[in-house]
Design a protein around this motif. Structure first.
Motif, PDB file in Angstrom:
ATOM      1  N   ALA A  54      51.195  64.697  21.899  1.00  0.00           N
ATOM      2  CA  ALA A  54      51.054  65.957  21.165  1.00  0.00           C
ATOM      3  C   ALA A  54      50.043  65.821  20.044  1.00  0.00           C
ATOM      4  O   ALA A  54      49.220  66.706  19.794  1.00  0.00           O
ATOM      5  N   ILE A  55      50.102  64.684  19.342  1.00  0.00           N
ATOM      6  CA  ILE A  55      49.179  64.479  18.225  1.00  0.00           C
ATOM      7  C   ILE A  55      47.741  64.384  18.727  1.00  0.00           C
ATOM      8  O   ILE A  55      46.823  65.010  18.207  1.00  0.00           O
ATOM      9  N   ASP A  56      47.526  63.564  19.769  1.00  0.00           N
ATOM     10  CA  ASP A  56      46.172  63.284  20.216  1.00  0.00           C
ATOM     11  C   ASP A  56      45.602  64.379  21.111  1.00  0.00           C
ATOM     12  O   ASP A  56      44.396  64.592  21.165  1.00  0.00           O
ATOM     13  N   GLY A  57      46.486  65.073  21.810  1.00  0.00           N
ATOM     14  CA  GLY A  57      45.994  66.049  22.770  1.00  0.00           C
ATOM     15  C   GLY A  57      46.006  67.468  22.251  1.00  0.00           C
ATOM     16  O   GLY A  57      44.964  68.088  22.065  1.00  0.00           O
ATOM     17  N   ASP A  58      47.180  67.992  21.996  1.00  0.00           N
ATOM     18  CA  ASP A  58      47.314  69.401  21.601  1.00  0.00           C
ATOM     19  C   ASP A  58      48.242  69.469  20.394  1.00  0.00           C
ATOM     20  O   ASP A  58      49.417  69.785  20.536  1.00  0.00           O
ATOM     21  N   PRO A  59      47.736  69.144  19.202  1.00  0.00           N
ATOM     22  CA  PRO A  59      48.623  69.020  18.039  1.00  0.00           C
ATOM     23  C   PRO A  59      49.398  70.284  17.726  1.00  0.00           C
ATOM     24  O   PRO A  59      50.580  70.230  17.445  1.00  0.00           O
ATOM     25  N   LEU A  60      48.764  71.428  17.781  1.00  0.00           N
ATOM     26  CA  LEU A  60      49.471  72.650  17.416  1.00  0.00           C
ATOM     27  C   LEU A  60      50.475  73.050  18.496  1.00  0.00           C
ATOM     28  O   LEU A  60      51.584  73.491  18.196  1.00  0.00           O
ATOM     29  N   GLY A  61      50.111  72.898  19.756  1.00  0.00           N
ATOM     30  CA  GLY A  61      51.016  73.267  20.822  1.00  0.00           C
ATOM     31  C   GLY A  61      52.107  72.251  21.050  1.00  0.00           C
ATOM     32  O   GLY A  61      53.298  72.582  21.066  1.00  0.00           O
ATOM     33  N   GLY A  62      51.730  70.979  21.218  1.00  0.00           N
ATOM     34  CA  GLY A  62      52.707  69.941  21.527  1.00  0.00           C
ATOM     35  C   GLY A  62      53.696  69.693  20.414  1.00  0.00           C
ATOM     36  O   GLY A  62      54.902  69.564  20.652  1.00  0.00           O
ATOM     37  N   VAL A  63      53.216  69.624  19.196  1.00  0.00           N
ATOM     38  CA  VAL A  63      54.100  69.377  18.062  1.00  0.00           C
ATOM     39  C   VAL A  63      55.036  70.558  17.843  1.00  0.00           C
ATOM     40  O   VAL A  63      56.221  70.391  17.544  1.00  0.00           O
ATOM     41  N   ARG A  64      54.524  71.736  17.999  1.00  0.00           N
ATOM     42  CA  ARG A  64      55.382  72.914  17.851  1.00  0.00           C
ATOM     43  C   ARG A  64      56.492  72.918  18.891  1.00  0.00           C
ATOM     44  O   ARG A  64      57.629  73.305  18.602  1.00  0.00           O
ATOM     45  N   GLN A  65      56.165  72.506  20.110  1.00  0.00           N
ATOM     46  CA  GLN A  65      57.178  72.467  21.154  1.00  0.00           C
ATOM     47  C   GLN A  65      58.285  71.491  20.782  1.00  0.00           C
ATOM     48  O   GLN A  65      59.480  71.772  20.970  1.00  0.00           O
ATOM     49  N   LEU A  66      57.910  70.340  20.234  1.00  0.00           N
ATOM     50  CA  LEU A  66      58.897  69.355  19.805  1.00  0.00           C
ATOM     51  C   LEU A  66      59.745  69.893  18.659  1.00  0.00           C
ATOM     52  O   LEU A  66      60.969  69.730  18.636  1.00  0.00           O
ATOM     53  N   ALA A  67      59.109  70.540  17.693  1.00  0.00           N
ATOM     54  CA  ALA A  67      59.843  71.106  16.555  1.00  0.00           C
ATOM     55  C   ALA A  67      60.790  72.208  17.007  1.00  0.00           C
ATOM     56  O   ALA A  67      61.904  72.342  16.478  1.00  0.00           O
ATOM     57  N   ARG A  68      60.360  73.010  17.977  1.00  0.00           N
ATOM     58  CA  ARG A  68      61.237  74.076  18.466  1.00  0.00           C
ATOM     59  C   ARG A  68      62.467  73.504  19.170  1.00  0.00           C
ATOM     60  O   ARG A  68      63.541  74.103  19.120  1.00  0.00           O
ATOM     61  N   ARG A  69      62.301  72.365  19.835  1.00  0.00           N
ATOM     62  CA  ARG A  69      63.467  71.706  20.430  1.00  0.00           C
ATOM     63  C   ARG A  69      64.501  71.391  19.358  1.00  0.00           C
ATOM     64  O   ARG A  69      65.706  71.591  19.560  1.00  0.00           O
ATOM     65  N   LEU A  70      64.040  70.904  18.214  1.00  0.00           N
ATOM     66  CA  LEU A  70      64.946  70.584  17.114  1.00  0.00           C
ATOM     67  C   LEU A  70      65.610  71.846  16.582  1.00  0.00           C
ATOM     68  O   LEU A  70      66.830  71.885  16.369  1.00  0.00           O
ATOM     69  N   LYS A  71      64.811  72.890  16.362  1.00  0.00           N
ATOM     70  CA  LYS A  71      65.359  74.123  15.825  1.00  0.00           C
ATOM     71  C   LYS A  71      66.374  74.748  16.778  1.00  0.00           C
ATOM     72  O   LYS A  71      67.436  75.219  16.355  1.00  0.00           O
ATOM     73  N   ASP A  72      66.062  74.734  18.060  1.00  0.00           N
ATOM     74  CA  ASP A  72      66.974  75.309  19.042  1.00  0.00           C
ATOM     75  C   ASP A  72      68.275  74.517  19.108  1.00  0.00           C
ATOM     76  O   ASP A  72      69.364  75.102  19.240  1.00  0.00           O
TER      77      ASP A  72
END
Length: 406
Positions: free
Chosen positions: A144-162
């Motif tokens: 996520a960091i190296d490839g798609d920081p805004l998309g990949g990191v957000r997806q990970l954060a949304r997993r936590l929020k959900d």
């Protein structure tokens, strides 16, 4: 091999105490609600399911309690945590006042931390309603960091929020950045139910325009001193020569201000931190005199000692130093402490030595606050020996026979 870039999240539950109360009283959603005061004064009686509950209004409060937290509609009226309830009543007289229910808050705190740890096990506990999370080694994080920081990191954060939402029914706000300082700042940028992702190259555009006071660690006094230097934003702080900050704030804090303004912070996420002390204290609803009100003060003092002992037992610690804290009606605060020959977590021993501490302070003036603390903590299995109880019989705490300076 290049070390992986860090990915740190700060998760902050939204208006935590108030949100937990809204689970109990969903009909209050959207209304200004303040949490604070005693259960008796805040009208904390519950009713059977389905029956209407008559909630106390802030205008009816009388006492010296303070706001623990407030819903966002209440904050819009100018009230905030730490504000006296009587002062808040002038700003929001129709706000609903609910008492604190720490058992329920602790329960929901355990729930959200447990589900986060299932996804990202490196978690630093920062209180009942907030944690830091090291996401660096969570599967997929580096991609996520190296490839798609805004998309990949957000997806990970949304997993936590959900996960938090499913486990608790509550919302949280998350900031995800390269370090703890920025994560803490970003978790507060889009509340409630916010999600902010920020990478290092975005600091000038997104962080520098913010007020300097948004940095955790710049308090009101430091902010006033910065303003006197013409420094109002984080960007202005970042542009200030280091020698100016060192001259004004000294070496340690000056260097920290310079680093913080540039988004630099190398602190790791610490999964365990040994406590230095455990304490309990209470502020009285009216000032109490050590002798005239000894019938009230003695059981309060004993209960504080028992609560400290229970805290030690629950976390498997013993303590070597007992201390007391008194705040008089003129707001003067006095503390005293004694070190015991052997560590303990026995309530009776803590009570006895805390009583001895009281013999060294004047008890001829009314009190606003009374507290008990244990320091010099050790894990119970590391203690060399159990404390020995002094067989001297215990006297009531505020006994007139103790004299004018017990």
């Amino acid at each position: 091999m290049t070390a992986p870039r860090r990915l740190i999240a700060h998760l902050d539950m939204d208006a935590f105490y108030a949100s937990v109360e809204l689970l109990r009283y969903p009909e209050l959603k959207g209304q200004p609600i303040v949490i604070g005061g005693s259960r008796r004064q805040a009208g904390g009686a519950s009713s059977p399911s389905g029956e209407p509950v008559q909630h106390a209004r802030l205008r009816d409060y009388a006492g010296r309690g303070v706001i623990t937290t407030a819903t966002y509609p209440a904050r819009a009226l100018g009230v905030h945590s730490g504000m006296g309830l009587m002062k808040a009543a002038l700003l929001a007289p129709d706000a609903i006042l609910l008492p604190m229910d720490f058992e329920s808050y602790r329960h929901h705190s355990r729930l959200f931390k447990a589900v986060v740890a299932e996804i990202a096990p490196v978690v630093e506990n920062r209180g009942i309603d907030e944690i830091y999370i090291d996401l660096t080694d969570v599967p997929g994080a580096q991609d996520a960091i190296d490839g798609d920081p805004l998309g990949g990191v957000r997806q990970l954060a949304r997993r936590l929020k959900d996960a938090v939402s499913r486990a608790t029914g509550l919302t949280c706000s998350i900031g995800v950045t390269p370090n703890k300082l920025l994560a803490k700042l970003c978790s507060d940028l889009d509340k409630p139910d916010g999600l902010t992702v920020l990478m290092a190259d975005e600091i000038p555009s997104r962080i520098w325009p913010l007020p300097a006071s948004r940095i955790n660690g710049i308090g009101p006094k430091a902010n006033e001193r910065l303003a006197a230097l013409g420094i109002h934003t984080i960007g202005e702080l970042a542009a200030t020569p280091l020698h100016t900050l060192l001259a004004e704030f000294g070496s340690q804090y000056g260097h920290w201000l310079h680093d913080a303004a540039h988004g630099c912070d190398d602190r790791p996420v610490v999964t365990w931190r040994e406590p230095k002390s455990m304490s309990r204290e209470t502020t009285f609803e009216r000032n109490l005199h050590p002798r005239e009100d000894r019938a009230l003060l003695t059981p309060i003092f004993t209960r504080l000692c028992e609560q400290v002992a229970a805290d030690l037992a629950r976390k498997d610690y013993v303590g070597r130093t007992v201390g007391v804290k008194l705040k008089y009606d003129d707001f003067r605060t006095v503390t005293r402490s004694l070190t015991m020959p052997t560590p303990t977590r026995e309530a009776s021993v803590i009570r006895q030595w805390a009583g001895r501490c009281l013999k060294t302070v004047p008890l001829d003036q009314r009190l606003r606050l009374l507290g008990v603390k244990m320091e010099g903590l050790l894990k119970a299995d590391a203690a060399q020996a159990e404390a020995q109880v002094d067989p001297t019989p215990e006297l009531p705490l505020f006994e007139p026979a103790m004299g004018d300076n017990p």
